[in-house]
Design a protein around this motif. Structure first.
Motif, mmCIF file in Angstrom:
data_model
loop_
_atom_site.group_PDB
_atom_site.id
_atom_site.type_symbol
_atom_site.label_atom_id
_atom_site.label_comp_id
_atom_site.label_asym_id
_atom_site.label_seq_id
_atom_site.Cartn_x
_atom_site.Cartn_y
_atom_site.Cartn_z
ATOM 1 N N LEU A 201 48.391 7.255 22.087
ATOM 2 C CA LEU A 201 47.545 7.002 20.928
ATOM 3 C C LEU A 201 47.919 5.685 20.260
ATOM 4 O O LEU A 201 47.056 4.894 19.875
ATOM 5 C CB LEU A 201 47.660 8.158 19.933
ATOM 6 C CG LEU A 201 46.908 7.960 18.605
ATOM 7 C CD1 LEU A 201 45.414 7.762 18.855
ATOM 8 C CD2 LEU A 201 47.152 9.153 17.669
ATOM 9 N N ALA A 202 49.226 5.435 20.128
ATOM 10 C CA ALA A 202 49.672 4.182 19.515
ATOM 11 C C ALA A 202 49.202 2.978 20.330
ATOM 12 O O ALA A 202 48.745 1.969 19.775
ATOM 13 C CB ALA A 202 51.195 4.174 19.385
ATOM 14 N N ALA A 203 49.277 3.088 21.658
ATOM 15 C CA ALA A 203 48.816 1.996 22.524
ATOM 16 C C ALA A 203 47.314 1.798 22.383
ATOM 17 O O ALA A 203 46.824 0.657 22.341
ATOM 18 C CB ALA A 203 49.183 2.286 23.970
ATOM 19 N N SER A 204 46.568 2.904 22.289
ATOM 20 C CA SER A 204 45.114 2.802 22.146
ATOM 21 C C SER A 204 44.732 2.164 20.814
ATOM 22 O O SER A 204 43.801 1.352 20.753
ATOM 23 C CB SER A 204 44.472 4.189 22.263
ATOM 24 O OG SER A 204 44.697 4.746 23.545
ATOM 25 N N ILE A 205 45.441 2.513 19.760
ATOM 26 C CA ILE A 205 45.165 1.916 18.445
ATOM 27 C C ILE A 205 45.459 0.417 18.474
ATOM 28 O O ILE A 205 44.712 -0.394 17.917
ATOM 29 C CB ILE A 205 45.994 2.622 17.351
ATOM 30 C CG1 ILE A 205 45.475 4.054 17.150
ATOM 31 C CG2 ILE A 205 45.932 1.849 16.040
ATOM 32 C CD1 ILE A 205 46.323 4.880 16.204
ATOM 33 N N GLY A 206 46.546 0.048 19.142
ATOM 34 C CA GLY A 206 46.865 -1.373 19.262
ATOM 35 C C GLY A 206 45.787 -2.142 20.006
ATOM 36 O O GLY A 206 45.389 -3.235 19.592
ATOM 37 N N GLN A 207 45.296 -1.566 21.103
ATOM 38 C CA GLN A 207 44.231 -2.221 21.857
ATOM 39 C C GLN A 207 42.953 -2.306 21.038
ATOM 40 O O GLN A 207 42.219 -3.304 21.113
ATOM 41 C CB GLN A 207 43.975 -1.462 23.161
ATOM 42 C CG GLN A 207 42.969 -2.148 24.080
ATOM 43 C CD GLN A 207 43.427 -3.520 24.499
ATOM 44 O OE1 GLN A 207 44.557 -3.703 24.967
ATOM 45 N NE2 GLN A 207 42.570 -4.519 24.336
ATOM 46 N N GLN A 208 42.692 -1.274 20.253
ATOM 47 C CA GLN A 208 41.496 -1.304 19.406
ATOM 48 C C GLN A 208 41.577 -2.453 18.403
ATOM 49 O O GLN A 208 40.588 -3.160 18.172
ATOM 50 C CB GLN A 208 41.345 0.023 18.668
ATOM 51 C CG GLN A 208 40.090 0.084 17.784
ATOM 52 C CD GLN A 208 40.003 1.377 16.994
ATOM 53 O OE1 GLN A 208 41.031 1.975 16.666
ATOM 54 N NE2 GLN A 208 38.797 1.811 16.682
ATOM 55 N N ARG A 209 42.749 -2.683 17.828
ATOM 56 C CA ARG A 209 42.893 -3.775 16.864
ATOM 57 C C ARG A 209 42.703 -5.134 17.548
ATOM 58 O O ARG A 209 42.094 -6.044 16.983
ATOM 59 C CB ARG A 209 44.272 -3.692 16.200
ATOM 60 C CG ARG A 209 44.395 -2.501 15.240
ATOM 61 C CD ARG A 209 45.796 -2.337 14.719
ATOM 62 N NE ARG A 209 45.884 -1.206 13.795
ATOM 63 C CZ ARG A 209 47.022 -0.709 13.332
ATOM 64 N NH1 ARG A 209 48.188 -1.233 13.722
ATOM 65 N NH2 ARG A 209 47.018 0.312 12.499
ATOM 66 N N ILE A 210 43.209 -5.249 18.768
ATOM 67 C CA ILE A 210 43.023 -6.497 19.526
ATOM 68 C C ILE A 210 41.541 -6.737 19.785
ATOM 69 O O ILE A 210 41.032 -7.852 19.604
ATOM 70 C CB ILE A 210 43.809 -6.437 20.849
ATOM 71 C CG1 ILE A 210 45.319 -6.454 20.575
ATOM 72 C CG2 ILE A 210 43.414 -7.587 21.768
ATOM 73 C CD1 ILE A 210 46.166 -6.205 21.796
ATOM 74 N N ASP A 211 40.838 -5.692 20.205
ATOM 75 C CA ASP A 211 39.406 -5.831 20.496
ATOM 76 C C ASP A 211 38.600 -6.125 19.231
ATOM 77 O O ASP A 211 37.622 -6.881 19.279
ATOM 78 C CB ASP A 211 38.891 -4.551 21.161
ATOM 79 C CG ASP A 211 39.477 -4.348 22.554
ATOM 80 O OD1 ASP A 211 39.895 -5.350 23.166
ATOM 81 O OD2 ASP A 211 39.530 -3.195 23.016
ATOM 82 N N GLU A 212 39.006 -5.553 18.122
ATOM 83 C CA GLU A 212 38.301 -5.821 16.870
ATOM 84 C C GLU A 212 38.509 -7.264 16.419
ATOM 85 O O GLU A 212 37.600 -7.883 15.849
ATOM 86 C CB GLU A 212 38.764 -4.840 15.782
ATOM 87 C CG GLU A 212 38.245 -3.414 16.001
ATOM 88 C CD GLU A 212 38.775 -2.436 14.971
ATOM 89 O OE1 GLU A 212 39.711 -2.822 14.215
ATOM 90 O OE2 GLU A 212 38.270 -1.303 14.898
ATOM 91 N N GLU A 213 39.693 -7.819 16.661
ATOM 92 C CA GLU A 213 39.938 -9.217 16.322
ATOM 93 C C GLU A 213 39.109 -10.149 17.204
ATOM 94 O O GLU A 213 38.603 -11.174 16.746
ATOM 95 C CB GLU A 213 41.427 -9.553 16.453
ATOM 96 C CG GLU A 213 42.303 -8.941 15.367
ATOM 97 C CD GLU A 213 41.893 -9.386 13.974
ATOM 98 O OE1 GLU A 213 41.505 -10.560 13.803
ATOM 99 O OE2 GLU A 213 41.950 -8.560 13.051
#
Length: 469
Positions: A201-213
């Motif tokens: 979940l932590a990895a997925s949240i990190g990837q989501q933030r990268i994609d949002e940027e």
């Protein structure tokens, strides 16, 4: 058993009843592409480069027109002399002012000026094709950013639901352990799976933030309430059809064809440099002496002829260089054509792979869901262990994650096909954007207007408007 059955029913509700929270606003892919188009500094940069290329045509046109200039001077003349009859010193002096009007026009230069106009026009057309290529790059990056946010946000939602499922499975394992229906091993297995789910979940949240940027960089603001398309864009039916369209439509090929034409004209310009030049000119000047009645006026009219005799081989080298550059550009068309065809074929192959993967993932999700429900029910009867329930749940999770990725990959691959055939433009997609017509500015400057003319004033108004973008 009753407690476990109650908990597993809750698990199913979490797994199968995932709902997205209501959002205040929604944004479709078309709206995101429109925002990316309007936001792109790269597009504005290349439009400015195109306007600069338009001005090369104006400069070439100006070379065939008369050049009129003026010059002026003020001259003080003085002398001091001794007379022959006496020793007296005589000082004399006067001040003169003169102004000259000079005009010159090239009558013949071996075709260099006329060919320069044609070469500049071909360069303009090549630069317009480059602008379309940039537009495609901007829009494809926007499509990718939009769809990657879908991938990462849905993966986060999936991981969050998975975490809740495992937490409930862990609680069920602990309850069964306290009732003596299972061992400490089952509890430890559930705890290990919970830790792994938290990490994922932590990895997925990190990837989501990268994609949002990435989305914010491309679109201009953060994603909110994205509405994903239910269908793919209309594409040519087969790879061969797509390749045929690309060879006629792709902006990179069109731009290179105009570069070839410009390079062929450059050879003629180099040949013209060896020919004589004929110019016609005239001058008219007036000279006035201050505090005197002395004045003069007059002028000249002349035909001037010039031409090279020996240049140390520089002109021949320039001609050979122009021919070599033309041959290089010609040969690059062959490779680029094959590259474009390959890109189209690869894009169709990726689309077919993504489509097959999506269909297989849908079947996998259906089978994994049935398997999970069956294992869960069997666990309530004591014929399945906690580990088997967790394994079945993990397989369902993996299947759903694969389906999300396959759906995103299929969408991106479809737009990749449009990109490779040259149809990923605002006009072809029907985006609600102000259409940029590259001929508007060109038509204003192609005749090299001067600033005080009617056309020059209109051009000034356009430039002021462009400066406010």
């Amino acid at each position: 058993m009753g407690l476990l059955k109650h908990l597993t029913i809750s698990v199913t509700a979490v797994m199968l009843g995932v709902t997205a929270p209501a959002v205040a606003s929604a944004e479709t892919l078309a709206q995101a592409l429109t925002a990316a188009y309007n936001h792109s500094g790269l597009l504005r940069q290349n439009r400015a480069l195109l306007r600069a290329a338009d001005e090369d045509v104006a400069s070439a046109v100006a070379a065939l027109r008369p050049i009129i200039s003026w010059s002026g001077d003020i001259e003080r003349t003085y002398s001091r002399a001794r007379t022959a009859s006496s020793d007296d010193i005589v000082n004399t002096g006067y001040t003169e002012a003169g102004i000259n009007l000079i005009a010159q026009i090239t009558l013949y230069d071996g075709g260099q000026s006329k060919n320069s106009i044609e070469a500049a026009k071909e360069t303009v057309l090549a630069t317009r094709a480059d602008l379309i290529s940039v537009e495609q790059q901007v829009l494809f990056r926007a499509v990718s950013a939009f769809m990657e946010v879908k991938r990462s946000s849905q993966n986060v939602a999936l991981r969050q639901n998975n975490l809740r499922v495992i937490q409930q499975e862990l609680q069920a394992a602990r309850d069964r352990f306290e009732l003596g229906e299972t061992t400490r091993t089952d509890v430890s297995l559930a705890e290990a799976r919970l830790a792994a789910a938290q990490s994922e979940l932590a990895a997925s949240i990190g990837q989501q933030r990268i994609d949002e940027e990435e989305y914010r960089s491309v679109i201009g603001y953060r994603p909110s309430g994205l509405v994903y398309p239910n269908s793919l864009p209309t594409l040519p039916g087969a790879t061969a059809e797509g390749e045929s369209k690309a060879t006629q439509n792709h902006p990179s090929l069109i731009g290179l064809q105009h570069q070839i034409a410009a390079s062929e004209i450059a050879v003629r310009i180099a040949e013209g440099a060896k020919k004589p030049t004929v110019t016609f000119g005239g001058t008219y000047g007036v000279t006035e002496r201050f505090k005197s009645d002395v004045s003069s006026s007059g002028g000249t009219v002349s035909f001037d002829f010039s031409g090279p005799i020996y240049s140390g081989g520089a002109l021949s080298a320039a001609e050979r260089q122009a021919r070599a550059n033309r041959d290089a550009v010609r040969n690059s068309l062959h490779d680029l054509t094959h590259d474009v065809r390959q890109a189209v074929a690869n894009a169709y192959a990726q689309l077919n792979v993504a489509r097959a993967s999506r269909q297989a993932s849908e079947s996998q999700v259906r089978a994994s869901r049935l398997a999970f429900e069956g294992v869960r029910e069997e666990a309530t009867l004591g014929s399945r262990t906690t580990l088997e329930v967790l394994d079945a749940e993990q397989e369902l999770l993996d299947a759903r994650a694969s389906l999300i990725s396959a759906q995103v990959d299929e969408s991106i691959a479809a737009y990749q096909v449009l990109f490779t055939i040259g149809d990923l433009t605002a006009a072809k997609l029907g985006l609600n954007v102000p259409q940029y017509d590259p001929s508007d500015y060109y038509n204003l400057v192609k005749n090299a207007p001067v600033s005080h003319s009617k056309q020059g004033k209109e051009l000034d108004r356009v430039l002021r408007a462009l400066g406010k973008e």
